[in-house]
Motif scaffolding. Structure first.
Motif, PDB file in Angstrom:
ATOM      1  N   UNK A  80      11.577  -3.046  -8.308  1.00 23.87           N
ATOM      2  CA  UNK A  80      10.798  -1.958  -8.893  1.00 23.87           C
ATOM      3  C   UNK A  80      10.113  -1.122  -7.812  1.00 23.87           C
ATOM      4  N   UNK A  81       9.605  -1.771  -6.793  1.00 24.29           N
ATOM      5  CA  UNK A  81       8.918  -1.050  -5.720  1.00 24.29           C
ATOM      6  C   UNK A  81       9.887  -0.246  -4.861  1.00 24.29           C
ATOM      7  N   UNK A  82      11.070  -0.786  -4.619  1.00 22.17           N
ATOM      8  CA  UNK A  82      12.023  -0.167  -3.701  1.00 22.17           C
ATOM      9  C   UNK A  82      12.825   0.947  -4.367  1.00 22.17           C
ATOM     10  N   UNK A  92       1.384  -5.136  -7.840  1.00 20.77           N
ATOM     11  CA  UNK A  92       1.829  -3.834  -7.337  1.00 20.77           C
ATOM     12  C   UNK A  92       2.981  -3.284  -8.168  1.00 20.77           C
ATOM     13  N   UNK A  93       3.942  -4.137  -8.506  1.00 21.64           N
ATOM     14  CA  UNK A  93       5.089  -3.683  -9.298  1.00 21.64           C
ATOM     15  C   UNK A  93       4.646  -3.236 -10.678  1.00 21.64           C
ATOM     16  N   UNK A  94       3.678  -3.924 -11.259  1.00 19.00           N
ATOM     17  CA  UNK A  94       3.165  -3.541 -12.574  1.00 19.00           C
ATOM     18  C   UNK A  94       2.459  -2.189 -12.504  1.00 19.00           C
ATOM     19  N   UNK A  95       1.722  -1.957 -11.411  1.00 18.86           N
ATOM     20  CA  UNK A  95       1.055  -0.669 -11.231  1.00 18.86           C
ATOM     21  C   UNK A  95       2.076   0.464 -11.141  1.00 18.86           C
ATOM     22  N   UNK A  96       3.123   0.244 -10.362  1.00 17.67           N
ATOM     23  CA  UNK A  96       4.156   1.275 -10.216  1.00 17.67           C
ATOM     24  C   UNK A  96       4.879   1.498 -11.546  1.00 17.67           C
ATOM     25  N   UNK A 133       0.835  -1.205   0.000  1.00 15.59           N
ATOM     26  CA  UNK A 133       0.000   0.000   0.000  1.00 15.59           C
ATOM     27  C   UNK A 133       0.869   1.254   0.000  1.00 15.59           C
ATOM     28  N   UNK A 134       1.981   1.228   0.733  1.00 16.92           N
ATOM     29  CA  UNK A 134       2.894   2.367   0.753  1.00 16.92           C
ATOM     30  C   UNK A 134       3.443   2.643  -0.645  1.00 16.92           C
ATOM     31  N   UNK A 135       3.891   1.582  -1.320  1.00 12.40           N
ATOM     32  CA  UNK A 135       4.470   1.757  -2.649  1.00 12.40           C
ATOM     33  C   UNK A 135       3.440   2.326  -3.621  1.00 12.40           C
ATOM     34  N   UNK A 136       2.210   1.829  -3.534  1.00 11.01           N
ATOM     35  CA  UNK A 136       1.156   2.309  -4.430  1.00 11.01           C
ATOM     36  C   UNK A 136       0.749   3.738  -4.104  1.00 11.01           C
ATOM     37  N   UNK A 151       6.773 -12.605 -18.658  1.00 11.00           N
ATOM     38  CA  UNK A 151       6.062 -12.383 -17.393  1.00 11.00           C
ATOM     39  C   UNK A 151       6.697 -11.224 -16.631  1.00 11.00           C
ATOM     40  N   UNK A 152       8.022 -11.120 -16.723  1.00 18.39           N
ATOM     41  CA  UNK A 152       8.737 -10.053 -16.017  1.00 18.39           C
ATOM     42  C   UNK A 152       8.248  -8.673 -16.438  1.00 18.39           C
ATOM     43  N   UNK A 153       7.762  -8.549 -17.658  1.00 20.80           N
ATOM     44  CA  UNK A 153       7.249  -7.264 -18.129  1.00 20.80           C
ATOM     45  C   UNK A 153       5.929  -6.891 -17.469  1.00 20.80           C
ATOM     46  N   UNK A 154       5.350  -7.804 -16.692  1.00 21.20           N
ATOM     47  CA  UNK A 154       4.194  -7.473 -15.847  1.00 21.20           C
ATOM     48  C   UNK A 154       4.556  -7.574 -14.369  1.00 21.20           C
ATOM     49  N   UNK A 155       5.851  -7.687 -14.074  1.00 18.68           N
ATOM     50  CA  UNK A 155       6.338  -7.741 -12.690  1.00 18.68           C
ATOM     51  C   UNK A 155       7.292  -6.576 -12.404  1.00 18.68           C
TER      52      UNK A 155
END
Length: 324
Positions: free
Chosen positions: A272-274, A33-37, A5-8, A295-299
């Protein structure tokens, strides 16, 4: 607020957050979450790559890294050094195939002097001035400097004047000296790696950062390496991209097991998140294969890296490039 939630919500993750996600995060939620970011940073439905060639100008290396299957010790019968003409031939072949970038890396060869590297760079820039020369990792720069009796900054200045455009992030492995002392005891320290990148930034050069994980490091040390990279980027803005890739154990002294796709995707997503101050995160198709790379392109990854017209180091450890 939990870590995802913090990352988003654009709140910077702490090292405790990242470690908790590595230990306990559920893979689908991490990927989502990583895909959203990633999509927030790169909103257009476009993912990128570069056509280039990895040229290993020598396989002779005195470092003796336990994870490397490519190097040969000084004096080895199957050691080699490419001539300027041989390197130019490889560059020319790559340009004919559409390459816009050349990556040169090699071993820490005690028989080569700084003028050899300057000659390579000058010849490439004369023959192929439009090619981006993305070459020489931080451990190489430290070694060149030590051999020439110069500082890293002085060495980089000379190489930049000869035609060096940017630095690859190789040689980072895990930027924790406990780990480095066990897997690459004769390579530069973590702080020496950092100092090279700081010197590059002071000259207006850009670089990438890498992390080779899944060998002897703890999860906390994996996060410590990410923290060092994020802090360095905060000070310098030197990095254009971050590339995490899993250790390949084949034919190496270190041995062990390769990290699987689950660990790779988890680490990629958390990277990606960090790393909220690094624009691009690259997928490692050469170690994971094309399906996991998709798959990594959505991670969290937005870049597939290089087409790798030539690749020798991962191949020596058992990696297999797709047939042409």
């Amino acid at each position: 607020m939990d870590a995802l939630a913090k990352a988003l919500d654009r709140v910077r993750l702490s090292t405790d957050d990242a470690l908790s996600l590595l230990e306990n995060g559920r893979l689908p939620e991490l990927g989502w979450a990583a895909d959203k970011v990633c999509s927030r940073i790169h909103p257009k439905p476009i993912r990128t790559y570069v056509i280039d060639r990895n040229i290993n100008y020598t396989n002779v290396c005195e470092s003796g890294c336990r994870f490397c299957a490519f190097y040969r010790s000084p004096g080895s019968a199957d050691g080699y050094v490419l001539s300027v003409e041989e390197v130019l031939q490889k560059v020319g072949e790559a340009v004919e195939l559409g390459a816009t970038q050349i990556l040169m890396q090699g071993g820490l060869n005690p028989d080569l002097k700084l003028d050899y590297y300057e000659s390579l760079l000058k010849a490439i820039k004369v023959g192929y001035p439009a090619v981006q020369v993305h070459s020489f990792s931080a451990p190489e720069i430290v070694f060149f400097a030590r051999t020439a009796g110069l500082t890293a900054l002085e060495t980089l200045s000379k190489l930049q004047a000869a035609g060096l455009d940017s630095l690859p992030g190789g040689g980072a492995e895990i930027l924790v000296d406990r780990v480095r002392s066990e897997v690459s005891p004769h390579k530069c320290t973590a702080i020496e790696w950092v100092r090279v990148m700081e010197a590059a930034a002071s000259l207006g050069m850009r670089a990438t950062a890498t992390m080779m994980f899944g060998h002897i490091e703890t999860l906390a040390e994996r996060v410590e390496s990410l923290q060092l990279i994020r802090d360095l980027q905060e000070r310098t803005d030197v990095f254009t991209a971050f590339i995490p890739w899993p250790y390949q154990p084949g034919n190496t002294e270190l041995g062990g097991q390769a990290a699987g796709g689950h660990d790779y995707l988890r680490t990629l997503a958390i990277s990606r998140l960090f790393l909220d101050n690094i624009e691009n995160v690259q997928a490692s198709w050469v170690t994971q294969g094309d399906r996991i790379a998709q798959i990594a392109l959505r991670f969290g990854a937005n870049d597939i890296g290089s087409t790798m017209i030539e690749e020798n180091v991962v191949a020596a450890a058992g990696g297999v490039l797709p047939a042409e």
